[in-house]
Design a protein around this motif. Structure first.
Motif, short mmCIF file in Angstrom:
data_model
loop_
_atom_site.label_atom_id
_atom_site.label_comp_id
_atom_site.label_asym_id
_atom_site.label_seq_id
_atom_site.Cartn_x
_atom_site.Cartn_y
_atom_site.Cartn_z
N ALA A 169 -8.74 -6.81 5.32
CA ALA A 169 -8.13 -7.71 6.31
C ALA A 169 -8.17 -9.15 5.81
N GLY A 170 -7.04 -9.87 6.01
CA GLY A 170 -6.93 -11.26 5.58
C GLY A 170 -6.27 -11.43 4.23
N GLU A 171 -6.09 -10.32 3.47
CA GLU A 171 -5.48 -10.40 2.14
C GLU A 171 -3.99 -10.14 2.19
N ASP A 172 -3.27 -10.75 1.24
CA ASP A 172 -1.84 -10.51 1.10
C ASP A 172 -1.60 -9.11 0.53
N ILE A 173 -0.53 -8.48 0.97
CA ILE A 173 -0.14 -7.17 0.44
C ILE A 173 1.36 -7.19 0.18
N LEU A 174 1.80 -6.55 -0.89
CA LEU A 174 3.21 -6.63 -1.30
C LEU A 174 3.93 -5.31 -1.09
N SER A 175 5.22 -5.43 -0.79
CA SER A 175 6.07 -4.24 -0.69
C SER A 175 6.10 -3.56 -2.05
N GLY A 176 6.11 -2.23 -2.04
CA GLY A 176 6.10 -1.47 -3.29
C GLY A 176 4.73 -0.90 -3.60
N PHE A 177 3.66 -1.48 -3.03
CA PHE A 177 2.33 -0.88 -3.16
C PHE A 177 2.33 0.45 -2.40
N ILE A 178 1.47 1.37 -2.82
CA ILE A 178 1.32 2.64 -2.10
C ILE A 178 -0.09 2.69 -1.50
N ASN A 179 -0.12 2.85 -0.18
CA ASN A 179 -1.41 2.94 0.53
C ASN A 179 -2.01 4.32 0.27
N LYS A 180 -3.27 4.36 -0.16
CA LYS A 180 -3.85 5.64 -0.60
C LYS A 180 -4.70 6.37 0.44
N ASN A 181 -5.60 5.64 1.14
CA ASN A 181 -6.58 6.43 1.88
C ASN A 181 -6.93 5.97 3.29
N ALA A 182 -6.34 4.91 3.83
CA ALA A 182 -6.70 4.49 5.19
C ALA A 182 -5.52 3.78 5.85
N LEU A 183 -5.55 3.75 7.18
CA LEU A 183 -4.48 3.11 7.94
C LEU A 183 -4.57 1.59 7.80
N LEU A 184 -3.42 0.94 7.55
CA LEU A 184 -3.39 -0.53 7.45
C LEU A 184 -2.43 -1.10 8.49
N THR A 185 -2.86 -2.17 9.15
CA THR A 185 -1.99 -2.89 10.08
C THR A 185 -1.63 -4.22 9.41
N ILE A 186 -0.33 -4.48 9.32
CA ILE A 186 0.15 -5.62 8.51
C ILE A 186 1.06 -6.51 9.34
N LYS A 187 0.85 -7.83 9.22
CA LYS A 187 1.78 -8.80 9.81
C LYS A 187 2.78 -9.21 8.74
N VAL A 188 4.06 -9.03 9.01
CA VAL A 188 5.12 -9.27 8.02
C VAL A 188 5.32 -10.77 7.80
N THR A 189 5.37 -11.18 6.52
CA THR A 189 5.55 -12.60 6.18
C THR A 189 6.91 -12.90 5.54
N LYS A 190 7.63 -11.84 5.12
CA LYS A 190 8.95 -12.04 4.51
C LYS A 190 9.91 -10.96 4.98
N GLU A 191 11.16 -11.36 5.19
CA GLU A 191 12.19 -10.37 5.50
C GLU A 191 12.41 -9.49 4.27
N PHE A 192 13.00 -8.31 4.48
CA PHE A 192 13.14 -7.35 3.39
C PHE A 192 13.92 -7.95 2.20
N GLY A 193 14.97 -8.70 2.50
CA GLY A 193 15.80 -9.27 1.43
C GLY A 193 15.05 -10.25 0.55
N GLU A 194 13.98 -10.86 1.08
CA GLU A 194 13.17 -11.82 0.33
C GLU A 194 11.87 -11.21 -0.19
N SER A 195 11.64 -9.94 0.09
CA SER A 195 10.37 -9.30 -0.29
C SER A 195 10.30 -9.07 -1.79
N THR A 196 9.09 -8.85 -2.28
CA THR A 196 8.87 -8.64 -3.71
C THR A 196 9.66 -7.44 -4.22
#
Length: 789
Positions: free
Chosen positions: A354-381
């Motif tokens: 919690a509190g860390e940045d996470i990027l689109s394209g990463f694959i979540n492996k073992n636990a549920l994550l709740t994320i607040k979106v900071t960029k629209e899809f067109g501007e995402s990594t």
């Protein structure tokens, strides 16, 4: 902050050439209470701001313009109100002719209402940027008309923004094996074999000729129809027309078995070539399987599955174990391991909390994550990476441009030669038989198609770029991939490139005051700075600074800071600042970045801050030298002592220190003196601060770090893991790709020239000619696929 509660504005800062000023403007604008977020793209000279709804837009813009004018007077400031150009994608299902793709792209690009166009033959995707205030339907009808006119029978699908994911998945899921074509080939082959059996057993007759004609119509009927249609449209040099003329000519001179055999093996070759290209498409697509299909949007207490394009900034999404992260954001709940390999090529899992940045394209492996979106899809990594890789073919290498021009002249030249060979010798040579020379001319026609080159060269480059991206190396075009193979000098920035850019206070030397007081003065001076050195001092001080007591603040680029604080005048900076302000000081003997402090014109001591060399920097330099790189150079704004210490540890050839940003460009110009076109220079920096030097170098490589927008914008090549060792990997991929390209060029042209000479001499038959056409193309395509391994 919900996206609907923001007003987005873009401001162009014409004449902005100071990267440091850009940072200052962005920082000051971002601190306005009416601004939710701001981003100044120094490369595009564009300031993008999100104004909180309810604010007086005119008043906010006035404040922003005042900040710009006070920081960097004289800029040409334009607030953009224009509508953006419309972007459309057209999928061309069934497009297997590389030459036709070139023709379509050229014709579409010439339409006056098209800002830009790029046909990616590998993905069968035509990307268009349509000018504003244009009748879109009329224009798209024109484009579709060009496509149908050039290559009839394609499955044309126009992608509108919300349909993008669905259609691309649909296209990729289609089989590359056309069953109808396969059945036709099998029937034609069986009939042809029966005809051969008839003649082999001595039953050669009108009946066997009829069998060959039936086989020819089954196998080559479609080619003949296309040839006739294209001839009426003026397309005289496409492969259908050439193959039709060659085989009909063979039929006319009584070479029925050979004519049918050539057409059959041509169609088999085209079928196998289509399969090979299809396989390469799937391989490249597999390399780039990072596009998310959906997002789990949290709406109240419910979870709604939506398209990533429908998620707004500030929305909350849930990412379950095993799912791809669909958009960039901040983790607000959960701890999990994520797989970053799709973006970085690194197999080691990374922990996200919690509190860390996470990027689109990463694959979540073992636990549920709740994320607040900071960029629209067109501007995402993930969207930026996909766009870079998919559209890399728009920046063509010199080799590709040469092949495109070459093919325009090569085919007509060989066709004219074929005509001359068929007509001239029977007239000028005594006892020459017309049918013999016509046969030789027909061989020229079969060999004249340049498909092996037009298809395999772009495929080789695209495969190399795709493979590089899988290794966390983003290359923006085949021109840069080609340039990388000719590099003989690599120039590095220091901080954040060869070193970690993580500074720690290692020594405090006070004069006439306590160390604690000296540290306090330094912290006050650096309180408003975002520089890594300032952050390290504030972190070490670990107390709050009363900002209200700061009466004046001036940051002097490449010198330091002047601050008025609680009635005292504080100077904090390097030796140049002390000399500039006529302060008598004692130079530090320690190795490191030294911040000298003076209070009310009296020298009060210095603080030493040290940076660490990255773990793989030494290996990176060794690899570069082992690959034959002649010179490895470092440019830095740091002092000579620190620079020489780093250079000696890493084994660098040259080092230049105490450089201002503009002086780095001057030093790069010095390095260029006396160089030839084939001696390329790479500059490796850490993003926006090095933008002018990145732009000047033959290849600018940014140590982008995960998701660094500035680096992705500024450089020609982006290293997603910040590891200098990836530079040698990029050069290896470039060298291998270019070897494959030239293997295909030499092999294809060599075989064609040999067969042309033998054909003109009456030695080669149409069997050799068909190998020189489709056989060579198939081998070249299979060879091009090696760039993906």
């Amino acid at each position: 902050m919900d996206a609907c509660s923001l007003i987005k504005k873009e401001i162009i800062l014409g004449g902005l050439n100071c990267a440091h000023c850009a940072e200052v403007i962005n920082e000051k604008v971002g601190k306005l209470e009416e601004i939710e977020s701001s981003n100044l793209n120094f490369i595009n000279k564009k300031l993008t701001i999100n104004i909180i709804e309810g604010s007086d837009e005119k008043d906010v813009l006035s404040k922003v313009i005042d900040i710009i004018n006070s920081t960097e007077p004289g800029l040409d400031i334009q607030v953009l109100t224009k509508q953006k150009n419309i972007k459309r994608e057209i999928i061309l299902g069934g497009l297997n002719c590389a030459h036709c793709a070139e023709v379509i792209n050229e014709k579409v690009g010439k339409l006056e209402d098209i800002e830009s166009s790029n046909l990616n033959f590998i993905n069968k995707k035509l990307s268009l940027e349509i000018k504003k205030s244009v009748n879109e339907k009329e224009l798209l009808d024109k484009v579709v008309g060009i496509i149908n006119d050039t290559e009839p029978g394609l499955d044309i699908q126009i992608n509108y923004e919300k349909e993008k994911n669905t259609n691309s998945v649909k296209e990729e899921s289609k089989s590359d094996v056309n069953k109808a074509d396969l059945i036709k080939l099998i029937i034609g082959a069986v009939v042809y074999i029966f005809g051969i059996y008839q003649t082999a057993t001595g039953f050669e007759s009108q009946f066997s000729n009829l069998i060959f004609l039936i086989a020819y119509i089954i196998v080559g009927g479609e080619v003949l129809l296309k040839a006739i249609k294209n001839a009426f449209k003026g397309h005289m040099f496409d492969e259908n027309f050439l193959m039709a003329i060659a085989t009909v000519g063979a039929l006319a001179i009584g070479e029925l078995p050979e004519a049918v055999g050539v057409m059959l093996f041509y169609q088999v070759g085209e079928f196998l070539q289509g399969m090979a290209v299809g396989k390469s498409r799937k391989s490249i697509t597999a390399l780039m399987q990072i596009r998310p299909d959906s997002a789990n949007l949290k709406v109240g207490s419910d979870i709604k599955v939506v398209s990533p394009e429908d998620v707004s900034i500030g929305d909350i999404i849930i990412v379950k174990p095993g799912e791809k992260v669909p958009l960039d954001g901040i983790v607000i709940e959960g701890i999990s391991m994520v797989d970053t390999s799709a973006l970085t090529g690194e197999s080691v899992l990374r922990e996200i909390t919690a509190g860390e940045d996470i990027l689109s394209g990463f694959i979540n492996k073992n636990a549920l994550l709740t994320i607040k979106v900071t960029k629209e899809f067109g501007e995402s990594t993930v969207a930026k990476i996909l766009d870079l890789v998919e559209n890399a073919s728009s920046k063509k290498s010199k080799t590709e441009n040469f092949i495109t021009k070459f093919s325009k002249y090569y085919t007509p030249a060989v066709v004219i030669s074929a005509l001359l060979i068929a007509v001239v010798p029977p007239i000028v040579i005594k006892d020459a038989v017309f049918s013999d020379w016509l046969y030789r001319g027909l061989i020229f026609l079969v060999v004249s198609c340049p498909c092996a080159l037009v298809l395999s060269i772009p495929l080789s480059f695209f495969s190399g770029i795709g493979f590089a991206s899988k290794n966390g190396i983003l290359i923006k075009g085949s021109n840069y991939l080609e340039a990388l193979r000719s590099v003989d000098t690599v120039v590095f920035d220091k901080t954040g490139t060869l070193t970690k850019g993580v500074f720690n206070v290692t020594k405090i030397n006070s004069v006439g005051i306590s160390e604690e007081n000296l540290l306090e003065y330094a912290a006050v001076a650096e309180a408003n700075s975002n520089h890594p050195i300032a952050k390290s001092i504030l972190s070490y001080y670990n107390k709050s600074v009363d900002l209200e007591k700061i009466e004046s603040y001036e940051e002097i680029a490449a010198y330091g800071i002047k601050v008025g604080y609680n009635g005292e005048h504080i100077l904090a900076g390097n030796e140049k600042l002390m000399r500039k302000e006529n302060i008598f000081y004692s130079p530090a003997k320690e190795v490191g970045t030294v911040v000298y402090i003076a209070v009310n014109k009296v020298y009060r001591g210095y603080i030493v801050i040290s940076d660490e060399i990255k773990e793989d920097s030494i290996d990176a330099i060794k690899h570069l030298k082992s690959m034959g790189i002649k010179e490895v150079v470092m440019l830095t704004g740091d002092n000579e002592k620190v620079a020489n210490n780093i250079a000696s540890q890493l084994g660098l050839d040259k080092v230049y220190s105490n450089l201002l940003p503009n002086e780095k460009v001057d030093k790069l110009e010095e390095i260029y003196e006396g160089r030839t076109e084939k001696e390329k220079v790479i500059f490796v920096g850490d993003g926006i601060n090095d933008a002018p030097v990145l732009a000047r170098a033959d290849v600018g490589i940014a140590m982008g770090g995960l998701g660094s927008d500035a680096a992705i914008e500024a450089a020609d090549v982006v290293l997603m893991t910040d590891e200098p060792s990836k530079i040698s990997k990029a050069i290896e991929i470039a060298t291998k790709t270019n070897k494959i390209v030239w293997q295909n060029i030499i092999f294809a042209l060599g075989i064609k020239i040999i067969v042309l000479i033998l054909g003109a001499g009456g030695i080669a038959t149409m069997w050799e000619a068909i190998f020189a056409d489709v056989g060579v193309a198939l081998i070249a395509v299979l060879n091009a696929m090696r760039a993906m391994r």
